[in-house]
Design a protein around this motif. Structure first.
Motif, PDB file in Angstrom:
ATOM      1  N   SER A  75     -10.931  29.780 -20.706  1.00  9.16           N
ATOM      2  CA  SER A  75     -12.148  28.665 -21.406  1.00  9.16           C
ATOM      3  C   SER A  75     -12.215  27.772 -20.747  1.00  9.16           C
ATOM      4  O   SER A  75     -12.075  26.878 -19.839  1.00  9.16           O
ATOM      5  CB  SER A  75     -11.295  28.582 -23.135  1.00  9.16           C
ATOM      6  N   GLU A  81      -8.261  23.846 -30.118  1.00 14.01           N
ATOM      7  CA  GLU A  81      -7.014  23.855 -29.927  1.00 14.01           C
ATOM      8  C   GLU A  81      -7.101  25.247 -28.501  1.00 14.01           C
ATOM      9  O   GLU A  81      -6.431  25.340 -28.469  1.00 14.01           O
ATOM     10  CB  GLU A  81      -6.231  24.164 -31.093  1.00 14.01           C
ATOM     11  N   LYS A  82      -8.317  26.280 -29.286  1.00 18.19           N
ATOM     12  CA  LYS A  82      -7.746  27.669 -28.580  1.00 18.19           C
ATOM     13  C   LYS A  82      -8.275  27.437 -26.866  1.00 18.19           C
ATOM     14  O   LYS A  82      -9.468  26.763 -26.791  1.00 18.19           O
ATOM     15  CB  LYS A  82      -9.060  28.523 -29.063  1.00 18.19           C
ATOM     16  N   GLY A  83      -7.141  28.371 -26.597  1.00 23.32           N
ATOM     17  CA  GLY A  83      -7.822  28.943 -24.935  1.00 23.32           C
ATOM     18  C   GLY A  83      -6.969  27.726 -23.857  1.00 23.32           C
ATOM     19  O   GLY A  83      -6.352  26.775 -24.221  1.00 23.32           O
ATOM     20  N   ASN A 158      -9.949  19.971 -31.383  1.00 17.91           N
ATOM     21  CA  ASN A 158      -8.524  19.523 -30.796  1.00 17.91           C
ATOM     22  C   ASN A 158      -7.733  18.800 -31.951  1.00 17.91           C
ATOM     23  O   ASN A 158      -8.680  17.801 -32.176  1.00 17.91           O
ATOM     24  CB  ASN A 158      -8.207  19.268 -29.291  1.00 17.91           C
ATOM     25  N   THR A 211     -14.829  26.529 -32.834  1.00 16.79           N
ATOM     26  CA  THR A 211     -13.727  26.257 -32.242  1.00 16.79           C
ATOM     27  C   THR A 211     -13.296  27.931 -31.209  1.00 16.79           C
ATOM     28  O   THR A 211     -11.812  28.230 -31.360  1.00 16.79           O
ATOM     29  CB  THR A 211     -13.005  26.471 -34.348  1.00 16.79           C
ATOM     30  N   LYS A 212     -14.388  28.779 -31.926  1.00 17.82           N
ATOM     31  CA  LYS A 212     -14.276  29.429 -30.418  1.00 17.82           C
ATOM     32  C   LYS A 212     -13.703  29.737 -29.217  1.00 17.82           C
ATOM     33  O   LYS A 212     -14.788  28.746 -28.091  1.00 17.82           O
ATOM     34  CB  LYS A 212     -15.565  30.657 -30.674  1.00 17.82           C
ATOM     35  N   SER A 213     -13.369  30.511 -28.216  1.00 21.53           N
ATOM     36  CA  SER A 213     -13.008  29.805 -26.959  1.00 21.53           C
ATOM     37  C   SER A 213     -13.287  30.784 -26.196  1.00 21.53           C
ATOM     38  O   SER A 213     -13.325  31.807 -26.741  1.00 21.53           O
ATOM     39  CB  SER A 213     -10.887  29.851 -27.003  1.00 21.53           C
ATOM     40  N   GLN A 485       3.268  28.028 -25.246  1.00 23.98           N
ATOM     41  CA  GLN A 485       3.092  28.780 -26.695  1.00 23.98           C
ATOM     42  C   GLN A 485       4.585  28.444 -27.464  1.00 23.98           C
ATOM     43  O   GLN A 485       4.461  27.338 -28.292  1.00 23.98           O
ATOM     44  CB  GLN A 485       3.683  29.681 -26.303  1.00 23.98           C
TER      45      GLN A 485
END
Length: 608
Positions: A75, A81-83, A158, A211-213, A485
């Motif tokens: 990303s 947050e994502k990626g 984030n 919010t799309k990575s 994770q």
């Protein structure tokens, strides 16, 4: 009177261009517009300064810097947050209202803003934007962009942005180019934190999901560099914008000198140094002093084509070591944590890893005036801690020092101390294994990331020491996505940790050590510290009206964290090791912070 568009962080913010145009300039009592802000007192540089003191103002423009990173990425949006995003993008992709000067503990100077105003107690702060401030596409940076950035980052971005947003009572436009933030919390640092948050272009996201990575969502910002080429997991190339709006500002003189900044990525981090030796990279930071001594004698160094630069700094050591997860019953007892520290034969490991060339971290703020003083607590530090005396662990008031080890492979004295502590905590060796009265085995999992060879080597040695105590931990080595994770869920027993601390610690201490962060998935409170006295000292530090009170609160916090025995400390890094081709130069004098965030990418320059 100015209209309030964002009142209460739990309310849904509504913003319209027409409404913004109706705002009137509010009178500001007891405040004057200024060019800079300092955490305490006034910033060192006058309003008419021409450049920051640690840059070469007339540095030539051109050339490129190419560095290597272990791991991968998928990303290019560092604000969500994502990626999996390269950490550097957070700092290189966006500008803020003000810029920190690394020659002072915590002072900011106007960047996107032209002036800043605040009251004596810093219950609010107002910025007036520069009329010439523009995004990379040539459109102006507006108050609407500022307000949208704070709302969006605080609610959808984030998690690191959420805490600040929750402490903002309102954001309002007070003039064509002015915006005012009012706070709902007594915290003098908030005005400075607002000044350092990234400002994004609202219109870019009107038809996109923030919010799309991914690799196609590259936020438009006002920064001097833009992403011009990237291959997921392989490289990112950033190019200096020749039309960068701020190139003539005093704060930007001698900065953003390279035409190109490129990051090469390697799935196996051990290959980074090999790529540097092969000439694929032209700059490399080395973090192992023994490697620095032993492996940098290759032909390019001998010829003088590659320079070895050792760059000292005056910032605190922070904490590097192995964190114990106090959320687990195994590590809930401080005596067990002390036993783990006793069993860690630092002198022996230091000899094996660095031939004793590294000193050890002694506390979270060592190597600086912020660090706790040796011996019993005295003066203001004692006054701050005394009301909580019944809640303090041994060593907080009396003074805490790390155990000395003999340097022999098996330190019997350390083992005896560790065994005694484990027994006090209810654990004894039974048939060669450490167990409690119910026969439950004492064990835990040590989580490492693939390619972390140095920590792997240290842990291999450490587990042999633990075996002498009848403890056989499980070592789990996972790839980076899996590691991230699992860390997000705090699924580990012990793991490497690194806390960098500045000369003006602030709200980030809650994120590192606060009770609320202990239960927030993905937080930086790796050890799960839940100590109300820690929170109280952070609050004292933030509420301090002068440097002396802040200093005392920080030293008290340092005592609590160090005597908390949450981390097994490793090496102190009081200088950084940079190898680079001879055409790359850094300016002098060095900043107070030394080789700090983006100092290399932003102030170094290329000269044949």
């Amino acid at each position: 009177m100015a209209q309030n568009y964002f009142s209460g962080v739990k309310n849904t913010a509504r913003l319209s261009t027409a409404a913004l145009a109706l705002c009137a300039l509010a009178p500001m009592a007891h405040a004057e517009p200024t060019h800079g802000l300092a955490m305490y007192g006034a910033p060192e540089l006058p309003a008419d300064f021409t450049s920051l003191p640690y840059v070469r103002a007339d540095a030539p423009k051109g050339g490129k810097i190419v560095t290597g990173e272990g791991g991968t990425f998928d990303s290019l949006n560092p604000f969500i947050e994502k990626g999996n995003v390269p950490w550097q993008l957070r700092y290189l992709m966006a500008e803020s209202l003000m810029m920190q000067a690394y020659s002072e503990p915590f002072s900011l100077y106007c960047l996107l803003c032209e002036t800043v105003e605040t009251d004596e107690d810093r219950t609010w702060v107002e910025f007036t934007l520069r009329p010439e401030a523009k995004f990379s596409d040539g459109t102006p940076v507006t108050v609407e962009d500022v307000i949208w950035s704070f709302e969006t980052l605080g609610t959808e971005g984030n998690g690191r942005y959420a805490s600040l947003w929750s402490q903002i009572d309102s954001v309002e436009q007070t003039g064509d180019r002015s915006v005012k933030f009012t706070f709902n919390t007594e915290n003098r640092e908030l005005a400075l934190l607002v000044a350092t948050r990234p400002i994004l272009k609202k219109a870019y996201w009107d038809d996109k999901e923030f919010t799309k990575s991914g690799m196609d969502q590259i936020p438009v910002t006002s920064a001097p560099y833009t992403v011009t080429d990237a291959n997921p997991g392989m490289f990112i190339e950033m190019t200096r914008n020749p039309d960068y709006w701020g190139k003539d500002l005093p704060v930007m003189q001698g900065q953003a000198n390279f035409d190109t900044i490129r990051f090469e990525f390697f799935a196996d981090p051990s290959l980074v140094i090999e790529a540097f030796k092969a000439g694929e990279l032209n700059a490399h930071r080395e973090f192992n002093v023994q490697t620095w001594q032993d492996q940098y004698d290759f032909p390019a160094v001998t010829r003088g084509d590659v320079i070895k630069s050792e760059i000292p700094h005056q910032r605190p050591t922070g904490m590097t070591g192995f964190a114990m997860n106090t959320r687990l019953p195994q590590f809930a007892d401080w005596r067990v944590r002390q036993a783990m520290i006793e069993a860690f034969n630092f002198n022996y490991i230091n000899e094996a890893q660095t031939e004793n060339q590294q000193t050890r971290i002694t506390s979270y703020f060592s190597n600086s005036p912020l660090g706790m003083r040796p011996g019993p607590a005295e003066g203001r530090v004692k006054e701050l801690l005394e009301p909580y005396q019944d809640q303090l662990l041994p060593g907080v008031m009396e003074g805490y020092t790390l155990p000395e080890t003999s340097g022999r492979e098996i330190d019997r004295g350390a083992m005896r101390r560790a065994l005694a502590l484990m027994e006090e905590a209810g654990w004894t060796i039974q048939n060669g294994q450490m167990k409690n009265a119910d026969g439950q085995l004492f064990t835990f999992e040590i989580l490492l990331m693939v390619g972390d060879n140095e920590n792997q080597s240290i842990i291999d040695t450490y587990t042999q020491m633990l075996n002498q105590l009848g403890i056989q931990p499980k070592i789990e080595v996972v790839d980076k996505p899996q590691y991230i994770q699992r860390m997000g869920k705090f699924d580990f027993g012990m793991t490497p940790v690194r806390y960098g601390t500045s000369l003006s610690p602030g709200n980030e201490q809650y994120a590192y050590f606060g009770q609320t962060a202990a239960d927030q998935p993905g937080s930086r409170n790796v050890a799960g510290i839940k100590d109300p006295v820690v929170d109280a000292m952070i609050a004292k530090m933030l509420d301090a009206n002068d440097r002396e009170d802040s200093l005392a609160a920080t030293r008290a916090l340092d005592r609590l964290l160090t005597a908390g025995r949450y981390v097994i400390p490793l090496y102190a890094w009081n200088e950084s090791f940079n190898a680079h081709v001879k055409e790359l130069h850094y300016p002098e004098p060095l900043p107070l912070y030394g080789d700090w965030i983006m100092w290399r990418e932003m102030t170094w320059y290329w000269e044949e």
